[in-house]
Design a protein around this motif. Structure first.
Motif, PDB file in Angstrom:
ATOM      1  N   UNK A  54       0.810  -1.204   0.000  1.00  0.00           N
ATOM      2  CA  UNK A  54       0.000   0.000   0.000  1.00  0.00           C
ATOM      3  C   UNK A  54       0.846   1.257   0.000  1.00  0.00           C
ATOM      4  N   UNK A  55       1.940   1.249   0.769  1.00  0.00           N
ATOM      5  CA  UNK A  55       2.825   2.417   0.813  1.00  0.00           C
ATOM      6  C   UNK A  55       3.474   2.663  -0.538  1.00  0.00           C
ATOM      7  N   UNK A  56       3.892   1.606  -1.227  1.00  0.00           N
ATOM      8  CA  UNK A  56       4.468   1.756  -2.560  1.00  0.00           C
ATOM      9  C   UNK A  56       3.411   2.252  -3.548  1.00  0.00           C
ATOM     10  N   UNK A  57       2.202   1.774  -3.406  1.00  0.00           N
ATOM     11  CA  UNK A  57       1.097   2.199  -4.275  1.00  0.00           C
ATOM     12  C   UNK A  57       0.871   3.705  -4.157  1.00  0.00           C
ATOM     13  N   UNK A  58       0.750   4.192  -2.921  1.00  0.00           N
ATOM     14  CA  UNK A  58       0.457   5.621  -2.760  1.00  0.00           C
ATOM     15  C   UNK A  58       1.673   6.481  -3.090  1.00  0.00           C
ATOM     16  N   UNK A  59       2.882   5.972  -2.820  1.00  0.00           N
ATOM     17  CA  UNK A  59       4.088   6.739  -3.150  1.00  0.00           C
ATOM     18  C   UNK A  59       4.182   6.967  -4.649  1.00  0.00           C
ATOM     19  N   UNK A  60       3.921   5.936  -5.413  1.00  0.00           N
ATOM     20  CA  UNK A  60       3.949   6.039  -6.875  1.00  0.00           C
ATOM     21  C   UNK A  60       2.952   7.093  -7.369  1.00  0.00           C
ATOM     22  N   UNK A  61       1.771   7.128  -6.760  1.00  0.00           N
ATOM     23  CA  UNK A  61       0.731   8.049  -7.206  1.00  0.00           C
ATOM     24  C   UNK A  61       0.861   9.447  -6.617  1.00  0.00           C
ATOM     25  N   UNK A  62       1.565   9.572  -5.510  1.00  0.00           N
ATOM     26  CA  UNK A  62       1.716  10.890  -4.888  1.00  0.00           C
ATOM     27  C   UNK A  62       2.793  11.716  -5.571  1.00  0.00           C
ATOM     28  N   UNK A  63       3.844  11.058  -6.061  1.00  0.00           N
ATOM     29  CA  UNK A  63       4.950  11.773  -6.698  1.00  0.00           C
ATOM     30  C   UNK A  63       4.442  12.590  -7.878  1.00  0.00           C
ATOM     31  N   UNK A  64       4.809  13.860  -7.910  1.00  0.00           N
ATOM     32  CA  UNK A  64       4.419  14.734  -8.998  1.00  0.00           C
ATOM     33  C   UNK A  64       3.074  15.417  -8.819  1.00  0.00           C
ATOM     34  N   UNK A  65       2.373  15.120  -7.728  1.00  0.00           N
ATOM     35  CA  UNK A  65       1.076  15.770  -7.483  1.00  0.00           C
ATOM     36  C   UNK A  65       1.274  17.201  -6.980  1.00  0.00           C
ATOM     37  N   UNK A  66       0.181  17.937  -6.958  1.00  0.00           N
ATOM     38  CA  UNK A  66       0.203  19.284  -6.406  1.00  0.00           C
ATOM     39  C   UNK A  66       0.402  19.217  -4.895  1.00  0.00           C
ATOM     40  N   UNK A  67       0.958  20.260  -4.292  1.00  0.00           N
ATOM     41  CA  UNK A  67       1.097  20.269  -2.830  1.00  0.00           C
ATOM     42  C   UNK A  67      -0.248  20.042  -2.149  1.00  0.00           C
ATOM     43  N   UNK A  68      -0.200  19.412  -1.002  1.00  0.00           N
ATOM     44  CA  UNK A  68      -1.423  19.155  -0.252  1.00  0.00           C
ATOM     45  C   UNK A  68      -1.211  18.005   0.702  1.00  0.00           C
ATOM     46  N   UNK A  69      -2.117  17.870   1.659  1.00  0.00           N
ATOM     47  CA  UNK A  69      -2.077  16.772   2.614  1.00  0.00           C
ATOM     48  C   UNK A  69      -3.092  15.729   2.152  1.00  0.00           C
ATOM     49  N   UNK A  70      -2.597  14.592   1.683  1.00  0.00           N
ATOM     50  CA  UNK A  70      -3.432  13.562   1.074  1.00  0.00           C
ATOM     51  C   UNK A  70      -3.736  12.437   2.049  1.00  0.00           C
ATOM     52  N   UNK A  71      -4.769  11.659   1.710  1.00  0.00           N
ATOM     53  CA  UNK A  71      -5.108  10.426   2.418  1.00  0.00           C
ATOM     54  C   UNK A  71      -4.897   9.247   1.473  1.00  0.00           C
ATOM     55  N   UNK A  72      -4.763   8.044   2.039  1.00  0.00           N
ATOM     56  CA  UNK A  72      -4.625   6.848   1.200  1.00  0.00           C
ATOM     57  C   UNK A  72      -5.819   6.734   0.273  1.00  0.00           C
ATOM     58  N   UNK A  73      -7.011   7.010   0.759  1.00  0.00           N
ATOM     59  CA  UNK A  73      -8.215   6.866  -0.073  1.00  0.00           C
ATOM     60  C   UNK A  73      -8.232   7.838  -1.239  1.00  0.00           C
ATOM     61  N   UNK A  74      -7.463   8.928  -1.166  1.00  0.00           N
ATOM     62  CA  UNK A  74      -7.383   9.858  -2.280  1.00  0.00           C
ATOM     63  C   UNK A  74      -6.573   9.293  -3.452  1.00  0.00           C
ATOM     64  N   UNK A  75      -5.794   8.233  -3.191  1.00  0.00           N
ATOM     65  CA  UNK A  75      -4.839   7.739  -4.185  1.00  0.00           C
ATOM     66  C   UNK A  75      -5.108   6.289  -4.563  1.00  0.00           C
ATOM     67  N   UNK A  76      -6.332   5.845  -4.412  1.00  0.00           N
ATOM     68  CA  UNK A  76      -6.656   4.453  -4.708  1.00  0.00           C
ATOM     69  C   UNK A  76      -6.624   4.171  -6.200  1.00  0.00           C
ATOM     70  N   UNK A  77      -7.034   5.110  -7.043  1.00  0.00           N
ATOM     71  CA  UNK A  77      -7.096   4.879  -8.489  1.00  0.00           C
ATOM     72  C   UNK A  77      -5.715   4.945  -9.128  1.00  0.00           C
TER      73      UNK A  77
END
Length: 237
Positions: A214-237
């Motif tokens: 799960x951590x690798x999943x969200x890390x892959x999807x978080x990189x390059x995003x706009x600044x902000x405080x995200x949740x795991x559920x924000x990065x499921x897709x």
């Protein structure tokens, strides 16, 4: 993001750090470029991954996202490095102080950042279902029962409290019960009950690798995003 996401693993000598290194090596969409631990590494390069001590943090190569599963005393340094390099930050480090949580929120104005008590993708979905159920079942009793291995000290678990927060956002007032037995990896049941009927939402973890995946999943999807405080559920897709 085109090509593999460059990942720094902070807390590489711990159980989660070791799982992240092992599972990342099986993926083609991430590349671990640095592994950082508190002590001096026995080897500088292991299977093409460069190893650093925490005192050498500023010498690590370029990366896109840091995954931090360390200790509170190491949290400030890796968060600051991510801010300096404008890189994404993912953390599951527990025991953070109020000041460290405030620093994370402040950093999220400049970089994409995520902290979670549980990186299971299933638990992220469960939280959303709990919030929806609580909103739809106003006035029903809400109880959260969690079970973990005998060595787990905190009770209720951080995940149980996070699920309780989801229930609270839906208008419920959750109660908690905790079990410590054997080698249970983690089980969470959220029960809604009323006269003559009951709904149970359950998640059971049988392997700790789900948290590293799960951590690798969200890390892959978080990189390059706009600044902000995200949740795991924000990065499921």
């Amino acid at each position: 993001m085109n090509g593999p996401t460059r990942v720094l693993i902070h807390g590489a000598s711990g159980r989660m750090g070791q799982a992240l290194l092992r599972l990342a090596a099986e993926r083609g969409d991430v590349e671990v470029v640095a592994a950082v631990s508190r002590g001096q590494p026995a080897q500088r390069v292991v299977e093409r991954v460069a190893y650093f001590a925490a005192s050498e943090l500023h010498g690590v190569p370029a990366f896109d996202v840091a995954i931090d599963f360390s200790l509170p005393e190491g949290f400030d340094g890796i968060l600051r490095l991510c801010e300096e390099r404008a890189c994404a930050f993912v953390s599951g480090t527990t025991g953070l102080s109020d000041a460290q949580r405030a620093a994370l929120e402040a950093a999220a104005h400049r970089i994409p950042a995520l902290w979670a008590a549980n990186f299971s993708l299933g638990v992220a979905v469960l939280g959303e279902l709990v919030e929806r159920a609580a909103a739809a079942l106003q006035g029903w009793d809400c109880d959260i029962v969690e079970a973990h291995h005998v060595h787990k000290k905190d009770a209720p678990s951080g995940t149980a409290l996070a699920l309780g927060a989801c229930a609270g956002r839906g208008g419920a007032q959750p109660r908690y019960a905790s079990l410590r037995a054997g080698d249970i990896v983690g089980e969470h049941t959220v029960q809604f009950a009323s006269a003559g009927e009951r709904i149970e939402l359950v998640h059971r973890a049988t392997n700790r690798d789900i948290f590293a995946r799960g951590a690798l999943h969200v890390a892959r999807r978080l990189a390059g995003r706009a600044p902000g405080l995200y949740r795991v559920r924000d990065l499921l897709d």
